[in-house]
Design a protein around this motif. Sequence first.
Motif, PDB file in Angstrom:
ATOM      1  N   ARG A 216       0.684  -1.300   0.028  1.00 34.70           N
ATOM      2  CA  ARG A 216      -0.311  -0.001  -0.435  1.00 34.70           C
ATOM      3  C   ARG A 216       0.936   1.081  -0.089  1.00 34.70           C
ATOM      4  O   ARG A 216       0.851   2.287  -0.633  1.00 34.70           O
ATOM      5  CB  ARG A 216      -0.443  -0.116   1.187  1.00 34.70           C
ATOM      6  CG  ARG A 216      -2.095   1.105   1.180  1.00 34.70           C
ATOM      7  CD  ARG A 216      -2.694   1.327   2.293  1.00 34.70           C
ATOM      8  NE  ARG A 216      -1.869   1.345   3.987  1.00 34.70           N
ATOM      9  CZ  ARG A 216      -2.155   0.998   4.839  1.00 34.70           C
ATOM     10  NH1 ARG A 216      -3.220   0.262   4.969  1.00 34.70           N
ATOM     11  NH2 ARG A 216      -1.269   0.964   5.863  1.00 34.70           N
TER      12      ARG A 216
ATOM     13  N   ARG B  10       2.040   1.990  -3.382  1.00 37.39           N
ATOM     14  CA  ARG B  10       1.193   2.510  -4.050  1.00 37.39           C
ATOM     15  C   ARG B  10       1.263   4.039  -4.137  1.00 37.39           C
ATOM     16  O   ARG B  10       1.080   4.583  -5.388  1.00 37.39           O
ATOM     17  CB  ARG B  10       0.167   1.506  -4.142  1.00 37.39           C
ATOM     18  CG  ARG B  10      -0.358   1.632  -5.401  1.00 37.39           C
ATOM     19  CD  ARG B  10      -1.757   0.170  -5.493  1.00 37.39           C
ATOM     20  NE  ARG B  10      -2.844   0.847  -4.566  1.00 37.39           N
ATOM     21  CZ  ARG B  10      -3.778   1.373  -4.775  1.00 37.39           C
ATOM     22  NH1 ARG B  10      -3.794   1.826  -6.705  1.00 37.39           N
ATOM     23  NH2 ARG B  10      -5.326   1.293  -4.135  1.00 37.39           N
ATOM     24  N   ALA B  11       1.390   3.994  -2.596  1.00 36.56           N
ATOM     25  CA  ALA B  11       0.526   5.772  -2.552  1.00 36.56           C
ATOM     26  C   ALA B  11       1.619   6.305  -2.707  1.00 36.56           C
ATOM     27  O   ALA B  11       1.670   7.471  -3.033  1.00 36.56           O
ATOM     28  CB  ALA B  11       0.315   6.003  -0.703  1.00 36.56           C
ATOM     29  N   PHE B  12       3.392   6.480  -2.957  1.00 33.91           N
ATOM     30  CA  PHE B  12       4.087   7.008  -3.052  1.00 33.91           C
ATOM     31  C   PHE B  12       4.258   6.866  -4.369  1.00 33.91           C
ATOM     32  O   PHE B  12       5.276   7.250  -4.808  1.00 33.91           O
ATOM     33  CB  PHE B  12       5.131   7.297  -2.217  1.00 33.91           C
ATOM     34  CG  PHE B  12       4.844   7.537  -0.784  1.00 33.91           C
ATOM     35  CD1 PHE B  12       4.050   6.670   0.071  1.00 33.91           C
ATOM     36  CD2 PHE B  12       5.635   8.473  -0.746  1.00 33.91           C
ATOM     37  CE1 PHE B  12       3.722   8.067   1.018  1.00 33.91           C
ATOM     38  CE2 PHE B  12       5.026   9.890   0.689  1.00 33.91           C
ATOM     39  CZ  PHE B  12       4.615   9.019   1.580  1.00 33.91           C
ATOM     40  N   GLY B  13       3.200   6.162  -4.930  1.00 35.43           N
ATOM     41  CA  GLY B  13       3.977   6.484  -7.011  1.00 35.43           C
ATOM     42  C   GLY B  13       4.612   5.642  -7.744  1.00 35.43           C
ATOM     43  O   GLY B  13       4.940   5.617  -8.597  1.00 35.43           O
TER      44      GLY B  13
ATOM     45  N   HIS C  91      -8.242   7.195   3.372  1.00 37.72           N
ATOM     46  CA  HIS C  91      -7.546   6.174   1.721  1.00 37.72           C
ATOM     47  C   HIS C  91      -7.908   7.177   1.210  1.00 37.72           C
ATOM     48  O   HIS C  91      -7.255   6.479  -0.526  1.00 37.72           O
ATOM     49  CB  HIS C  91      -7.505   4.813   1.970  1.00 37.72           C
ATOM     50  CG  HIS C  91      -6.227   4.448   3.079  1.00 37.72           C
ATOM     51  ND1 HIS C  91      -6.515   3.172   4.274  1.00 37.72           N
ATOM     52  CD2 HIS C  91      -6.216   5.400   4.102  1.00 37.72           C
ATOM     53  CE1 HIS C  91      -5.530   3.283   5.049  1.00 37.72           C
ATOM     54  NE2 HIS C  91      -5.005   4.233   4.910  1.00 37.72           N
TER      55      HIS C  91
ATOM     56  N   GLY D  81      -6.633   8.505  -2.331  1.00 29.50           N
ATOM     57  CA  GLY D  81      -6.843   7.695  -3.864  1.00 29.50           C
ATOM     58  C   GLY D  81      -6.713   6.129  -3.781  1.00 29.50           C
ATOM     59  O   GLY D  81      -6.350   5.223  -4.832  1.00 29.50           O
ATOM     60  N   LEU D  82      -6.365   5.799  -2.537  1.00 30.64           N
ATOM     61  CA  LEU D  82      -5.700   4.748  -2.526  1.00 30.64           C
ATOM     62  C   LEU D  82      -6.995   3.602  -2.366  1.00 30.64           C
ATOM     63  O   LEU D  82      -6.731   1.995  -2.532  1.00 30.64           O
ATOM     64  CB  LEU D  82      -5.569   4.238  -1.107  1.00 30.64           C
ATOM     65  CG  LEU D  82      -3.952   4.817  -0.999  1.00 30.64           C
ATOM     66  CD1 LEU D  82      -2.912   4.030   0.707  1.00 30.64           C
ATOM     67  CD2 LEU D  82      -2.652   3.786  -2.107  1.00 30.64           C
ATOM     68  N   ILE D  83      -8.411   3.571  -2.189  1.00 36.04           N
ATOM     69  CA  ILE D  83      -9.376   2.825  -2.002  1.00 36.04           C
ATOM     70  C   ILE D  83     -10.128   3.610  -2.710  1.00 36.04           C
ATOM     71  O   ILE D  83     -10.767   4.716  -2.427  1.00 36.04           O
ATOM     72  CB  ILE D  83     -10.072   2.496  -0.694  1.00 36.04           C
ATOM     73  CG1 ILE D  83      -8.920   2.282   0.362  1.00 36.04           C
ATOM     74  CG2 ILE D  83     -10.972   1.550  -0.979  1.00 36.04           C
ATOM     75  CD1 ILE D  83      -9.175   1.648   2.387  1.00 36.04           C
TER      76      ILE D  83
ATOM     77  N   PRO E  39      -3.511   6.700  -6.506  1.00 35.34           N
ATOM     78  CA  PRO E  39      -3.096   7.872  -5.142  1.00 35.34           C
ATOM     79  C   PRO E  39      -2.253   8.650  -6.453  1.00 35.34           C
ATOM     80  O   PRO E  39      -1.484   7.682  -7.454  1.00 35.34           O
ATOM     81  CB  PRO E  39      -1.655   6.569  -4.625  1.00 35.34           C
ATOM     82  CG  PRO E  39      -2.272   5.690  -5.567  1.00 35.34           C
ATOM     83  CD  PRO E  39      -3.770   5.715  -6.660  1.00 35.34           C
TER      84      PRO E  39
ATOM     85  N   ALA F  23      -0.522  13.281  -0.336  1.00 33.80           N
ATOM     86  CA  ALA F  23       0.414  12.057   0.490  1.00 33.80           C
ATOM     87  C   ALA F  23       0.446  11.645   1.976  1.00 33.80           C
ATOM     88  O   ALA F  23      -0.588  12.981   2.189  1.00 33.80           O
ATOM     89  CB  ALA F  23       2.416  13.293   0.859  1.00 33.80           C
ATOM     90  N   PHE F  24       0.217  10.121   2.263  1.00 32.12           N
ATOM     91  CA  PHE F  24       0.388   9.657   3.344  1.00 32.12           C
ATOM     92  C   PHE F  24       0.761   9.889   4.783  1.00 32.12           C
ATOM     93  O   PHE F  24       1.880   9.841   4.067  1.00 32.12           O
ATOM     94  CB  PHE F  24      -0.563   8.325   2.976  1.00 32.12           C
ATOM     95  CG  PHE F  24      -1.815   8.303   2.232  1.00 32.12           C
ATOM     96  CD1 PHE F  24      -2.520   8.419   2.887  1.00 32.12           C
ATOM     97  CD2 PHE F  24      -1.388   8.197   1.008  1.00 32.12           C
ATOM     98  CE1 PHE F  24      -4.646   7.795   2.664  1.00 32.12           C
ATOM     99  CE2 PHE F  24      -2.992   7.841   0.327  1.00 32.12           C
ATOM    100  CZ  PHE F  24      -4.388   8.256   0.891  1.00 32.12           C
TER     101      PHE F  24
END
Lengths: 263, 283
Positions: free
Chosen positions: A163, A166-169, B73, B77-79, B96, B102-103
């Motif tokens: 995850r 994915r979140a950080f591209g 999330h 764009g994660l979910i 995402p 940014a998370f």
Amino acid sequence: MKRRIVMRASSPLRTRAALIRCVVVVAALIVWAGAVRLGFVDPVFVSSPGDVGRALAGFTRDAEVLSALVVTVRTILIAFVIGTVAGLVVGTVLGLSRTLKDAYMPPILFLLSTPKSMFLPLFVLSFGITTQTAIAFGAFTVFFYVCVNIVGGVELVEAHHLRLARAFGASRLSTFRHVVFPASLPGFFAALWHGMTHAVSSILLAQLFVAIGGLGTLISVYSTSLQTDKALALTVVISVIAVALAALWSITERRLTSWRANQ
Amino acid sequence: MNGKAQSTAYKAEPSAQNSEQGGAALTIKGVGVDYSTAEGTFTAVERVDLDIAAGEFVSIIGPSGCGKSTLLHSIGGLIPPTRGEVEFRGEVIGEPHPDRAAFVFQDYSLLPWKTTLDNVALGLQFKGVSKGERRARARDLLRTVRLEAFANSYPAELSGGMQQRAAVVRALAMDPDILLLDEPFGALDEHSRRQLGVEMAELLTTTGKILILITHSLDEAVFWGDRVVVMGASPGHVKEVMEISAPRPRAVDFMLTDEFVDARRHLLELSRHDLDGEPEPAE
Ligand SMILES: Nc1ncnc2c1ncn2[C@@H]1O[C@H](COP(=O)(O)OP(=O)(O)OP(=O)(O)O)[C@@H](O)[C@H]1O
Ligand SMILES: [Mg+2]
């Protein structure tokens, strides 16, 4: 398939453990030599430590043994490389795909749990009494152990790390390189380790039972001609090679997964 | 992403919900999320509508399991939302995109096989920034949270709070338009939490980004937020949105003002019923 716990004993403890090991070996040698000298056992069948030592020394000048050694090592390496590459590729693909894993893992696990020596005659039938038989049989055996360990390693990849990627591209390739691969390194090393030990044992087995040359065949020749000292000396040679490989391996593994040391 | 120039323009106006720019930059339109589980579909978030202006700081509070992380999330764009959509500057957020949002994850998610420095530089690495440049930037960021001495340590050698700080600057390294913070100070005791909060205050609030902070601390929610979103559970929904009008950045003295105390009391009453099991921060 966890091989060992990552934990290092302090050095005085390790020295003491090594000492205890030596004591057992020395004691066994003394009992053996004593039993032969006192006539409890027949030196024709069990030889004696002195004779084995002399046979070992003789090997350094024995062209037959040296060329057999070269043949065996080469065959092991070829079988190891073929089986490992196949196992790596198939294991990674199965590990990354749920569907393929569900489809193919059961038969692979089934074959893994059957004794591989059962299949040796089939390989002899297909390849004849040639080195190819040993290579094919060795690669076949190695494949299963590598494949299963790689699948197990890929399963260790944690969902939250994927995850994160994915979140950080991360691209697919980056995800594999920075997340999937490092996370499965322990499984990767277990795979290579099991691949190597099974390459050694399956090649020796093939050479022992099929007269195709190499150390295995030589052991069988020496035993049937009652040259027990030489047969035992060869066994010692093989053990030393195995122990050396193992030591080399654990050093490499420890260095490459140093981040685990403090976990 | 062409949003960079625009986000600089907003930097002058941290409290942009009052700005002439007016309208929302981030629109959460009827967002709902269902999970499919072994027992069937489970509605984690029923329906959330929220407009957030550029530079605004939104705190989200609510009982454990009410769908806060799920909502966050979705925003990033994660979910993909099961219902509704999230729009940023008129563009629907599908995948995402770390430059945009940014998370900082609830479990920080540092990669154990990378050093702190390389963890902070991770997003830059994925973006293709050269090794020298991304390390230099990561080093600067580590300095801002006093972690420069641990640049070459592995996460396992850091305390929980240190890992959280690293995760915060990893997100900041992307220079995103939106920062999504999932209980970034969750693992800390009240004292370090306040300490870290004061340190982070400068970092986080002078940047003109949209900040969305999930927290279990009512103090934190009120102290930071331009608005506090109170969520309720089963299924997750917004119970109330509360405005905190004091201008930001706020000094520690703000915690002594009537506005703070009243807001906090109101939130405490609201959450008294469903924060069962969640220990309240000690008074
Ligand atoms: N991947 C998933 N599959 C199925 N259900 C999930 C999944 N992730 C979360 N849930 C469920 O959705 C609900 C909301 O979870 P979420 O993590 O968003 O809660 P939360 O408000 O962040 O809680 P906390 O404050 O404890 O972090 C929970 O009931 C959880 O069990
Ligand atoms: Mg959560």
